[in-house]
Enzyme design. Structure first.
Site, mmCIF file in Angstrom:
data_model
loop_
_atom_site.group_PDB
_atom_site.id
_atom_site.type_symbol
_atom_site.label_atom_id
_atom_site.label_comp_id
_atom_site.label_asym_id
_atom_site.label_seq_id
_atom_site.Cartn_x
_atom_site.Cartn_y
_atom_site.Cartn_z
ATOM 1 N N SER A 1 0.822 -1.235 0.093
ATOM 2 C CA SER A 1 -0.026 0.031 0.134
ATOM 3 C C SER A 1 0.790 1.282 0.081
ATOM 4 O O SER A 1 0.164 2.390 -0.009
ATOM 5 C CB SER A 1 -0.926 -0.042 1.313
ATOM 6 O OG SER A 1 -0.317 0.105 2.474
ATOM 7 N N TYR B 1 19.779 -2.272 10.259
ATOM 8 C CA TYR B 1 19.205 -2.571 8.993
ATOM 9 C C TYR B 1 19.944 -3.136 8.089
ATOM 10 O O TYR B 1 19.140 -4.051 7.230
ATOM 11 C CB TYR B 1 18.782 -1.165 8.478
ATOM 12 C CG TYR B 1 18.038 -0.805 7.313
ATOM 13 C CD1 TYR B 1 16.777 -1.015 7.216
ATOM 14 C CD2 TYR B 1 18.759 -0.734 6.103
ATOM 15 C CE1 TYR B 1 16.085 -0.798 5.969
ATOM 16 C CE2 TYR B 1 18.202 -0.562 4.894
ATOM 17 C CZ TYR B 1 16.678 -0.694 4.974
ATOM 18 O OH TYR B 1 16.115 -0.650 3.727
ATOM 19 N N ASN C 1 -1.951 -1.037 7.561
ATOM 20 C CA ASN C 1 -2.884 -0.136 7.636
ATOM 21 C C ASN C 1 -4.147 -0.375 6.809
ATOM 22 O O ASN C 1 -3.989 -0.541 5.484
ATOM 23 C CB ASN C 1 -2.253 1.238 7.059
ATOM 24 C CG ASN C 1 -3.299 2.340 7.377
ATOM 25 O OD1 ASN C 1 -4.201 2.450 6.914
ATOM 26 N ND2 ASN C 1 -2.788 3.379 8.117
ATOM 27 N N GLY D 1 5.045 3.184 -1.170
ATOM 28 C CA GLY D 1 6.300 3.047 -1.881
ATOM 29 C C GLY D 1 6.330 2.089 -2.717
ATOM 30 O O GLY D 1 5.625 1.966 -3.863
ATOM 31 N N ILE D 2 7.449 1.300 -2.737
ATOM 32 C CA ILE D 2 7.780 0.244 -3.846
ATOM 33 C C ILE D 2 6.704 -0.966 -4.107
ATOM 34 O O ILE D 2 6.475 -0.973 -4.988
ATOM 35 C CB ILE D 2 9.278 -0.447 -3.581
ATOM 36 C CG1 ILE D 2 10.192 0.803 -3.636
ATOM 37 C CG2 ILE D 2 9.340 -1.460 -4.559
ATOM 38 C CD1 ILE D 2 11.668 0.262 -3.310
ATOM 39 N N ILE E 1 15.636 5.387 -3.095
ATOM 40 C CA ILE E 1 14.437 5.694 -3.972
ATOM 41 C C ILE E 1 13.380 6.673 -3.299
ATOM 42 O O ILE E 1 13.229 6.585 -1.960
ATOM 43 C CB ILE E 1 13.397 4.105 -3.955
ATOM 44 C CG1 ILE E 1 14.708 3.139 -4.679
ATOM 45 C CG2 ILE E 1 12.253 4.346 -4.992
ATOM 46 C CD1 ILE E 1 15.137 3.266 -5.782
ATOM 47 N N ALA F 1 7.691 -6.748 0.255
ATOM 48 C CA ALA F 1 8.011 -5.325 0.125
ATOM 49 C C ALA F 1 7.961 -4.457 1.585
ATOM 50 O O ALA F 1 8.158 -3.483 1.614
ATOM 51 C CB ALA F 1 7.111 -4.499 -1.037
#
Length: 237
Positions: free
Chosen positions: A11, A149, A35, A13-14, A182, A84
Site C-alpha cells: 500500500s 538495518y 494499515n 512506496g515500492i 528510492i 516489500a
C-alpha cells in the site's frame, strides 16, 4: 484465470508501485498492509476490479498465517509473492535500542522468511510460481548508521539464495531486488545533497524498482539472483 499476486507492504512506496504495475499486467492482487485504510485505498486505485485488501503485521506470526488462509479461501492458489514490507530506524549501533533491533530484524528479515514459508504450500500447486524479496544496496555494501538495518537486508539476501536452491526442483523461483535511494516516505528525510553521491545524479522512483520486480517474476529461467537498482550507487560506496 489470471495469476494471483500477493504483495506485502503493497500500500505504499515500492510495494504500491509493484501492485499497480502487476494489476496493469493482468494479475489479481492481494494487497497486504498494516494499515487497513491504506490497503483499501490502494486496491480502489488499481486497474481492474478483482483485487482484495488484507491487513497484516508481518511481525506477528499468527496474523501472517490467518492472512494466507483468508487469501487462499477467497482468491485461490498464489502465483507471485512480493515481500516489500520493511522499516528503517537508523542510528549508530551504540545508540540503537534493543527494541529497535528486534523490530528491524523481525519485520525486514523474519517477516519475509515467514511469509515465504507460509506461501509455499499454495505455490507448490501453481505452475511458474515466483517470489521476489525487496532488499537494499546497504545489505550488500553496508552503511554507517544502519548496522542493524544492513544486517536485516544482508540476511534476506542469504535467505533468498538458499530458498531458491530448496524450491528450484518444484519450479518455484526466488530472487531479490536491492534498491538504492528510492523516492518514498522511508527516504523522505534524506537530504537532497545526497544526490551528488549517486552516479546517475538523482533518486530512483518506485516505478523503476517495480519494473525490475515484474521482470524477475516473469523471467522463467532466473532464480537465486540479486538485481541492484541504485543509479550506480554501489559503484562508489
Amino acid at each position: 484465470m489470471s495469476r494471483l499476486a500477493v504483495v506485502f507492504g503493497g500500500s505504499r512506496g515500492i510495494g504500491r508501485a509493484v501492485s499497480r504495475l502487476l494489476a496493469v499486467r493482468g494479475c489479481r492482487l492481494a494487497v497486504v498492509s498494516r494499515n487497513e485504510d491504506a490497503a483499501q485505498t490502494t486496491v480502489a486505485s488499481l486497474y481492474g476490479d478483482d483485487h482484495v485488501a488484507f491487513t497484516c503485521d508481518v511481525f506477528k506470526e499468527q496474523e501472517v498465517q490467518k492472512t494466507f488462509e483468508s487469501i487462499q479461501k477467497m482468491c485461490g492458489n498464489i502465483s507471485y509473492l512480493v515481500n516489500a514490507a520493511g522499516i528503517n530506524r537508523d542510528a549508530l549501533l551504540l545508540r540503537t535500542k534493543p527494541e529497535d533491533m528486534v523490530a528491524l530484524l523481525h519485520t525486514n528479515l523474519l517477516g519475509s522468511i515467514l511469509t515465504c514459508k507460509t506461501a509455499l504450500r499454495s505455490m507448490l500447486h501453481t505452475q511458474g510460481a515466483a517470489i521476489v524479496n525487496i532488499g537494499s544496496v546497504v545489505g550488500l555494501k553496508g552503511n554507517a548508521g544502519q548496522c542493524v538495518y544492513s544486517a536485516s537486508k544482508a540476511g534476506l539476501e542469504g535467505f533468498t539464495r538458499s530458498l531458491a536452491k530448496e524450491v528450484a526442483s518444484r519450479n518455484i523461483r526466488v530472487n531479490l531486488v536491492a534498491p538504492g535511494f528510492i523516492r518514498t516516505d522511508m527516504t523522505a528525510e534524506l537530504k537532497e545533497d545526497m544526490i551528488r553521491s549517486i552516479p546517475l545524479g538523482r533518486f530512483g522512483e518506485p516505478e523503476e524498482v517495480a519494473q525490475v520486480v515484474l521482470f524477475l517474476l516473469e523471467s522463467s529461467y532466473i532464480t537465486g539472483q540479486v538485481l541492484v537498482v541504485d543509479g550506480g550507487l554501489q559503484l562508489v560506496m
